[in-house]
Design a protein around this motif. Structure first.
Motif, PDB file in Angstrom:
ATOM      1  N   THR A 132      -3.218   4.423   5.940  1.00 60.66           N
ATOM      2  CA  THR A 132      -2.940   2.679   5.532  1.00 60.66           C
ATOM      3  C   THR A 132      -2.716   1.865   4.343  1.00 60.66           C
ATOM      4  O   THR A 132      -2.433   2.892   3.429  1.00 60.66           O
ATOM      5  N   ASP A 133      -2.702   1.275   4.390  1.00 61.46           N
ATOM      6  CA  ASP A 133      -2.866   0.775   2.885  1.00 61.46           C
ATOM      7  C   ASP A 133      -4.330   0.547   2.068  1.00 61.46           C
ATOM      8  O   ASP A 133      -3.230   0.966   0.687  1.00 61.46           O
ATOM      9  N   GLU A 134      -5.264   0.856   2.318  1.00 62.62           N
ATOM     10  CA  GLU A 134      -5.984   1.047   1.774  1.00 62.62           C
ATOM     11  C   GLU A 134      -5.862   2.772   1.066  1.00 62.62           C
ATOM     12  O   GLU A 134      -5.653   3.026  -0.369  1.00 62.62           O
ATOM     13  N   ALA A 135      -5.300   3.605   2.058  1.00 59.02           N
ATOM     14  CA  ALA A 135      -5.279   5.051   1.684  1.00 59.02           C
ATOM     15  C   ALA A 135      -4.513   5.158   0.872  1.00 59.02           C
ATOM     16  O   ALA A 135      -3.904   6.333  -0.195  1.00 59.02           O
ATOM     17  N   ALA A 139      -3.530   6.931  -3.342  1.00 62.78           N
ATOM     18  CA  ALA A 139      -3.092   7.541  -3.361  1.00 62.78           C
ATOM     19  C   ALA A 139      -1.886   7.380  -4.474  1.00 62.78           C
ATOM     20  O   ALA A 139      -1.337   8.260  -5.102  1.00 62.78           O
ATOM     21  N   TYR A 140      -1.240   6.040  -4.645  1.00 61.10           N
ATOM     22  CA  TYR A 140      -0.898   5.645  -5.378  1.00 61.10           C
ATOM     23  C   TYR A 140      -2.032   5.318  -7.176  1.00 61.10           C
ATOM     24  O   TYR A 140      -1.045   5.930  -8.147  1.00 61.10           O
ATOM     25  N   ASP A 141      -2.757   5.017  -7.070  1.00 68.93           N
ATOM     26  CA  ASP A 141      -3.534   4.955  -8.381  1.00 68.93           C
ATOM     27  C   ASP A 141      -3.810   6.267  -8.849  1.00 68.93           C
ATOM     28  O   ASP A 141      -4.105   6.283  -9.685  1.00 68.93           O
ATOM     29  N   THR A 142      -4.457   7.052  -8.102  1.00 66.50           N
ATOM     30  CA  THR A 142      -4.602   8.608  -8.310  1.00 66.50           C
ATOM     31  C   THR A 142      -2.961   9.469  -8.984  1.00 66.50           C
ATOM     32  O   THR A 142      -3.275  10.013  -9.907  1.00 66.50           O
ATOM     33  N   GLU A 143      -1.863   9.063  -8.640  1.00 68.66           N
ATOM     34  CA  GLU A 143      -0.595   9.807  -8.706  1.00 68.66           C
ATOM     35  C   GLU A 143       0.335   9.211 -10.101  1.00 68.66           C
ATOM     36  O   GLU A 143       0.307   9.482 -10.974  1.00 68.66           O
ATOM     37  N   THR A 247       7.084   1.591  -8.303  1.00 74.40           N
ATOM     38  CA  THR A 247       5.905   0.636  -7.479  1.00 74.40           C
ATOM     39  C   THR A 247       5.592   0.826  -6.713  1.00 74.40           C
ATOM     40  O   THR A 247       6.602   2.096  -5.801  1.00 74.40           O
ATOM     41  N   LEU A 248       4.545   0.705  -5.885  1.00 80.94           N
ATOM     42  CA  LEU A 248       3.621   1.867  -4.348  1.00 80.94           C
ATOM     43  C   LEU A 248       5.428   1.920  -3.492  1.00 80.94           C
ATOM     44  O   LEU A 248       5.132   2.719  -3.222  1.00 80.94           O
ATOM     45  N   ASP A 249       6.456   0.994  -3.185  1.00 85.59           N
ATOM     46  CA  ASP A 249       6.890   0.833  -2.295  1.00 85.59           C
ATOM     47  C   ASP A 249       7.955   1.933  -2.691  1.00 85.59           C
ATOM     48  O   ASP A 249       8.917   1.989  -1.186  1.00 85.59           O
ATOM     49  N   GLU A 250       7.892   2.552  -3.896  1.00 81.05           N
ATOM     50  CA  GLU A 250       9.359   2.772  -4.049  1.00 81.05           C
ATOM     51  C   GLU A 250       8.781   4.443  -3.778  1.00 81.05           C
ATOM     52  O   GLU A 250       9.472   5.059  -3.509  1.00 81.05           O
ATOM     53  N   VAL A 251       7.710   4.518  -3.627  1.00 78.28           N
ATOM     54  CA  VAL A 251       7.138   6.006  -3.332  1.00 78.28           C
ATOM     55  C   VAL A 251       6.289   5.486  -2.179  1.00 78.28           C
ATOM     56  O   VAL A 251       5.424   7.176  -1.460  1.00 78.28           O
ATOM     57  N   ARG A 252       6.689   4.908  -2.000  1.00 77.03           N
ATOM     58  CA  ARG A 252       5.649   4.912  -0.315  1.00 77.03           C
ATOM     59  C   ARG A 252       6.429   6.256   0.421  1.00 77.03           C
ATOM     60  O   ARG A 252       4.889   6.520   1.028  1.00 77.03           O
ATOM     61  N   ASP A 253       6.981   6.101   1.377  1.00 77.98           N
ATOM     62  CA  ASP A 253       7.458   7.085   2.041  1.00 77.98           C
ATOM     63  C   ASP A 253       6.464   8.587   1.387  1.00 77.98           C
ATOM     64  O   ASP A 253       5.626   9.514   2.474  1.00 77.98           O
ATOM     65  N   LEU A 255       4.085   8.850  -0.438  1.00 85.20           N
ATOM     66  CA  LEU A 255       2.768   9.176  -0.455  1.00 85.20           C
ATOM     67  C   LEU A 255       2.469   9.385   0.621  1.00 85.20           C
ATOM     68  O   LEU A 255       1.017  10.026   0.711  1.00 85.20           O
ATOM     69  N   SER A 256       3.124   8.654   1.568  1.00 90.80           N
ATOM     70  CA  SER A 256       2.943   8.632   3.151  1.00 90.80           C
ATOM     71  C   SER A 256       2.072  10.064   3.623  1.00 90.80           C
ATOM     72  O   SER A 256       1.122  10.698   4.459  1.00 90.80           O
ATOM     73  N   ALA A 257       3.493  10.613   2.755  1.00 89.04           N
ATOM     74  CA  ALA A 257       3.341  12.058   3.439  1.00 89.04           C
ATOM     75  C   ALA A 257       2.271  12.983   3.229  1.00 89.04           C
ATOM     76  O   ALA A 257       1.807  13.688   3.287  1.00 89.04           O
ATOM     77  N   LYS A 258       1.916  12.364   1.713  1.00 88.79           N
ATOM     78  CA  LYS A 258       0.993  13.606   1.410  1.00 88.79           C
ATOM     79  C   LYS A 258      -0.354  12.371   1.811  1.00 88.79           C
ATOM     80  O   LYS A 258      -1.062  13.609   1.638  1.00 88.79           O
TER      81      LYS A 258
END
Length: 298
Positions: A132-135, A139-143, A247-253, A255-258
């Motif tokens: 989800t957007d929240e998840a 994950a982005y904030d943690t990383e 940016t979040l968009d650059e690592v979206r895939d 982060l989604s896998a994580k």
């Protein structure tokens, strides 16, 4: 078991698709232009497509069979696949009925297959709502929330075998020669054909003597000969930059896998913690027994 069934299905489809159209035709021999328009059947998973000695083959069976096909058949049009899948399921039903009661080997394999399918469905259920957007933001904030900007270097080099050759090249560069052309003509490294360009890199990515030389250069400057285990280098530092967090968009895939992986691990841990599991000591088991196919018959 599942792979073998898929191979049987694909083998039957290969034969079916190789047949002339007349052999594939299971209905009327009238010209298509003379046939009345066929009324489409309203389908459910329980819709019976064929019955073999009282055993129904339903639309759900066809859908599951198509989903298990190898990639080369997945690309075929559905109107081509439909009759081939029907015929293959009929063949499987006939063969299975002729076998009668399942052997102990088949029962064991079927039980393993059922567990695998059930586990895969549970995993799909867990990950279906995990991203989800929240998840993703969490994950982005943690990383990356505390990520410090990193200095990156863009450099090129010419790799040669001797110090004297490196000095000759530096003299040519001092005289106005083009670095990229000299790299193409003289460098023994894999970057030579590309003008010696090494792209962007950070500290720790290059061997230490090379890295130390790069860090001691100003942008646009050329190094003295630098020796490493690969040979002698003439290095040109193109430019440096400070690279911040992506940016979040650059690592979206990524982060989604994580997020999906973390969700599955959490669900599995909860299930394992709640389960009553009794194990015997594996030290008492001969690992070679894994290859003893006769154990399937006992």
């Amino acid at each position: 078991m599942l792979k073998r069934n898929a191979l049987l299905l694909s083998s039957a489809l290969s034969v079916w698709l190789a047949l002339p159209l007349s052999a594939q035709d299971t209905g009327t021999t009238e010209a298509q232009t003379d046939m009345p328009e066929v009324e489409m059947i309203e389908l459910t998973g329980d819709t019976v497509i064929a019955t073999v000695n009282g055993e129904d083959i339903t639309m759900a069976h066809l859908v599951a069979a198509r989903a298990s096909l190898p990639e080369q058949f997945q690309q075929l049009p559905d109107d081509v696949l439909l009759p081939g899948i029907v015929e293959q399921l009929i063949q499987q039903a006939v063969l299975g009925q002729a076998m009668g009661e399942l052997s102990n080997r088949a029962e064991i394999r079927l039980e393993n297959q059922r567990r695998e399918l059930a586990a895969n469905e549970k995993v799909e259920e867990v990950i279906s709502g995990a991203v989800t957007d929240e998840a993703l933001q969490a994950a982005y904030d943690t990383e990356y929330a505390n990520a410090e900007p990193t200095q990156e270097f863009s450099a090129a080099h010419i790799l040669v075998e001797t110090e004297d050759k490196a000095k000759e090249l530096i003299e040519e560069l001092d005289g106005g020669a083009d670095f990229a052309e000299l790299a193409k003509e003289n460098s023994t490294g894999p970057s030579g054909p590309n003008g010696g360009d090494l792209g962007w890199f950070t500290a720790g990515m290059m061997v230490k003597p090379f890295e130390d030389a790069v860090m001691g250069l100003e942008a646009g400057a050329i190094s003295a000969p630098v020796q490493t285990q690969f040979g002698w280098h003439v290095i040109k530092l193109n430019e440096t930059r400070m690279k911040g967090a992506p940016t979040l968009d650059e690592v979206r895939d990524e982060l989604s896998a994580k997020v999906e992986n973390d969700a599955v691990e959490a669900a599995l841990k909860a299930l394992l913690d709640a389960a009553k599991i009794d194990r015997i000591a594996l030290e008492g088991i001969d690992p070679a027994a894994l290859r003893d196919m006769t154990l399937l018959d006992k």
